[in-house]
Design an enzyme around this catalytic site. Structure first.
Site, PDB file in Angstrom:
ATOM      1  N   ASP A  11       6.275   0.846   6.731  1.00  0.00           N
ATOM      2  CA  ASP A  11       4.861   0.549   6.459  1.00  0.00           C
ATOM      3  C   ASP A  11       4.313   1.498   5.407  1.00  0.00           C
ATOM      4  O   ASP A  11       3.833   2.568   5.738  1.00  0.00           O
ATOM      5  CB  ASP A  11       4.080   0.658   7.776  1.00  0.00           C
ATOM      6  N   HIS A  42       3.938   2.880  12.238  1.00  0.00           N
ATOM      7  CA  HIS A  42       3.118   3.894  12.915  1.00  0.00           C
ATOM      8  C   HIS A  42       3.851   4.562  14.081  1.00  0.00           C
ATOM      9  O   HIS A  42       3.273   5.370  14.793  1.00  0.00           O
ATOM     10  CB  HIS A  42       1.787   3.307  13.426  1.00  0.00           C
ATOM     11  N   HIS A  87       0.813  -1.222   0.000  1.00  0.00           N
ATOM     12  CA  HIS A  87       0.000   0.000   0.000  1.00  0.00           C
ATOM     13  C   HIS A  87       0.846   1.272   0.000  1.00  0.00           C
ATOM     14  O   HIS A  87       1.915   1.318   0.622  1.00  0.00           O
ATOM     15  CB  HIS A  87      -1.021  -0.004   1.140  1.00  0.00           C
ATOM     16  N   GLU A 133      -5.170   1.671   2.555  1.00  0.00           N
ATOM     17  CA  GLU A 133      -5.069   0.503   3.439  1.00  0.00           C
ATOM     18  C   GLU A 133      -5.270   0.903   4.892  1.00  0.00           C
ATOM     19  O   GLU A 133      -5.842   0.151   5.685  1.00  0.00           O
ATOM     20  CB  GLU A 133      -3.705  -0.175   3.258  1.00  0.00           C
ATOM     21  N   GLU A 134      -4.803   2.095   5.233  1.00  0.00           N
ATOM     22  CA  GLU A 134      -4.833   2.506   6.639  1.00  0.00           C
ATOM     23  C   GLU A 134      -6.215   2.977   7.092  1.00  0.00           C
ATOM     24  O   GLU A 134      -6.448   3.176   8.287  1.00  0.00           O
ATOM     25  CB  GLU A 134      -3.799   3.617   6.895  1.00  0.00           C
ATOM     26  N   ASP A 137       2.951  -6.960   4.481  1.00  0.00           N
ATOM     27  CA  ASP A 137       2.537  -5.814   5.297  1.00  0.00           C
ATOM     28  C   ASP A 137       2.512  -6.123   6.787  1.00  0.00           C
ATOM     29  O   ASP A 137       1.827  -5.468   7.554  1.00  0.00           O
ATOM     30  CB  ASP A 137       1.155  -5.329   4.835  1.00  0.00           C
ATOM     31  N   ASP A 158      -0.401   4.344   0.877  1.00  0.00           N
ATOM     32  CA  ASP A 158      -0.762   5.322   1.916  1.00  0.00           C
ATOM     33  C   ASP A 158       0.005   5.068   3.211  1.00  0.00           C
ATOM     34  O   ASP A 158       0.484   3.960   3.476  1.00  0.00           O
ATOM     35  CB  ASP A 158      -2.280   5.324   2.161  1.00  0.00           C
TER      36      ASP A 158
HETATM   37 ZN    ZN Z   1       0.775  -1.391   6.373  1.00  0.00          ZN
END
Ligand code: ZN
Length: 406
Positions: free
Chosen positions: A125, A381, A92, A159-160, A186, A94
Site C-alpha cells: 500500500d 497497514h 499514492h 492519501e492516508e 489501491d 505516502d
Molecule cells: Zn492505499
C-alpha cells in the site's frame, strides 16, 4: 507488438523488485500521522524515472508548512499515445506509520525479499502499484511502442490522511479531463478477481448523553446517563436495521451495516451514577439510501429517549461521506481493465463494491467513472506488510495492455 512489451516487462522483474525495495527505505509519512511528508520519496522517484522515456514529468506540489520541505509533492508522468484519450493510473506515495515494532519480524524500512515477497511498510500500500505503473511506461519505451492511449501515471501525496494535498489538489488545479479513464490500483478483492466500482457511504456518529451524576444508593436525584445511552443504543440499533434492510448484491455484506463500536470511559467507581456517557456508531450505508434518512433516525430517537429519561442527548457526525453513484459496469474503464486482465492473467474479473473508501470516490463525485483494481494479498497497514513480485509484474502488464490494446 503486444507480446513484445509483456516480454520486456518480464525482463524488468529484477529491476522492479530493486526499485520497490529502495523506495521502501525512504519513509513517506504525512504530517497528520506525525511524519515529515513525501518529498524525499518523490525526489527519489523523479530521479528513478528520468530515463523511462516519459514525454513529460511534471510536479504539482501543494504547500504544507508542517513538513520540513514546506510541500507535499505530486508527480504527473506522461507517456504520449497516438490518441488524445488518457488512461490515468493513480497511486499514492505516502504510507501509514509502522505501528508496534514488536509485531514486525524485520525492520519495516529495511526491506527483505523472501519467497517471492518484498516485506516492508508500504510495500503493498501503495508501493507495488507505484512501481508497476511507472515500469509500464519504461517497458513501452524499451519496446519502441507508442501506445494507443496516453498513459499518465499520477503519484500523489496525502492519501492516508484525507487527500487534501494530493488528489484534491490535482483535481482543483483542473489537471484531469472529464473523459479520462481513471484506474486507482489501491484496493484488491480476491487477488484481482474483482474490479471495485462502488463504495458505501460512511457515517461515524458520536453520541453524548448528558444526565445528572449522583450516588449509586440515591438514584432519585440523578439522571443515569448510562441507562439513557443503553436505551438510546438499543432503540437506534433496532430501528436502523428494521428500516434500512435494502440489499445491493455488489457489496459483501450486501446490506448496510450499523455497528455500535467505541465507548468512552465513564466513572471510575461502582457507586457513582454516571452523569455523562459517550458512544460511537460506525455506519456503512449502500448508495441507494440517502444518509439524511439515516441521520433522521439518530435525531428522532433523541426525542423519544430524552422524553422517557430526562437529560439531553447530543449527536455529532464525525465522518459524513455520502457515496457518489457507482461506476457503471459497462463504463469504458471497466471494459478496458477487464479485457487487459483477461489477456494478462487469463481470467474474467467480476465487479464489486466495498465498505471502505478510496480516492475513486472523488472522481465519481465529479461524474468520472473510476475503477479500483490491483492484485494483492490484502495486508495493507499491517505489521509484516508485503508486496508480491509476481503481482507487481502482472499488474504492470495489465497497465501496459490497457493503453496499447484496441
Ligand atoms: Zn492505499
Amino acid at each position: 507488438m503486444q507480446n513484445n512489451v509483456l516480454d520486456t516487462i518480464e525482463s524488468l522483474r529484477e529491476e522492479m523488485k530493486n526499485s520497490l525495495m529502495k523506495m521502501i527505505t525512504i519513509p513517506a509519512i504525512g504530517p497528520g500521522n506525525d511524519g515529515d511528508g513525501e518529498t524525499k520519496r518523490a525526489d527519489f522517484l523523479m530521479e528513478l524515472i528520468e530515463d523511462f522515456g516519459f514525454d513529460s514529468i511534471e510536479r504539482y506540489d501543494a504547500e504544507d508548512e508542517r513538513t520540513s520541505s514546506g510541500i507535499r509533492p505530486n508527480i504527473i508522468a506522461t507517456k504520449k499515445g497516438k490518441t488524445d484519450r488518457n488512461v490515468l493510473v493513480i497511486a499514492h506515495m505516502d504510507i501509514v506509520p509502522e505501528g508496534d515494532l514488536d509485531l514486525w519480524d524485520t525492520d519495516p524500512y529495511e526491506p527483505v525479499f523472501k519467497d517471492g515477497k518484498i516485506y516492508g511498510r508500504g510495500a503493498e500500500d501503495n508501493g507495488q502499484e507505484v512501481i508497476a505503473a511507472l515500469y509500464a511506461a519504461k517497458a513501452l519505451t524499451l519496446s519502441g511502442i507508442t501506445p494507443l492511449y496516453t498513459l499518465k501515471v499520477i503519484l500523489v501525496s496525502d492519501e492516508e490522511t484525507g487527500s487534501k494535498y494530493g488528489v484534491k489538489h490535482i483535481l482543483d488545479k483542473g489537471l484531469v479531463s472529464p473523459d479520462d479513464i481513471v484506474v486507482v490500483p489501491d484496493h484488491s478483492q480476491e487477488r484481482g478477481r474483482k474490479i471495485e466500482i462502488a463504495e458505501k457511504s460512511g457515517l461515524w456518529v458520536k453520541i453524548v448523553a448528558h444526565g445528572k451524576q449522583g450516588h449509586g444508593a440515591a438514584p432519585g436525584s440523578a439522571i443515569n446517563a448510562n441507562r439513557m445511552m443503553a436505551k438510546y443504543q438499543n432503540r437506534v440499533d433496532e430501528l436502523l436495521h428494521e428500516m434500512f434492510d435494502l440489499e445491493n448484491g455488489l457489496f459483501s455484506p450486501p446490506v448496510s451495516t450499523f455497528e455500535p463500536t467505541k465507548r468512552e470511559k465513564n466513572v471510575p467507581n461502582v457507586n457513582t451514577i454516571p452523569g455523562k456517557e459517550v458512544q460511537y456508531f460506525d455506519c456503512r450505508v449502500i448508495p441507494e439510501i440517502p444518509l439524511d434518512e439515516v441521520k433522521s433516525v439518530f435525531e428522532d430517537t433523541v426525542e423519544t429517549v430524552t422524553r422517557e429519561t430526562g437529560g439531553e442527548i447530543e449527536i455529532i457526525y464525525e465522518t459524513d461521506k455520502e457515496a457518489p453513484p457507482g461506476t457503471p459496469e459497462d463504463a469504458e474503464v471497466v471494459l478496458r481493465l477487464r479485457s487487459a486482465i483477461h489477456k494478462v492473467m487469463g481470467f474474467q474479473p467480476g465487479v464489486c463494491g466495498i465498505g471502505g473508501g478510496t480516492v475513486a470516490a472523488l472522481f465519481r463525485r465529479i461524474g468520472m467513472p473510476a475503477a479500483v483494481w490491483a492484485t494483492s494479498d490484502c495486508v495493507p497497514h499491517q505489521p509484516n506488510e508485503y508486496a508480491v513480485l509476481d503481482y507487481m509484474v502482472n499488474d504492470c502488464k495489465v497497465f501496459a495492455t490497457m493503453v496499447t490494446e484496441d
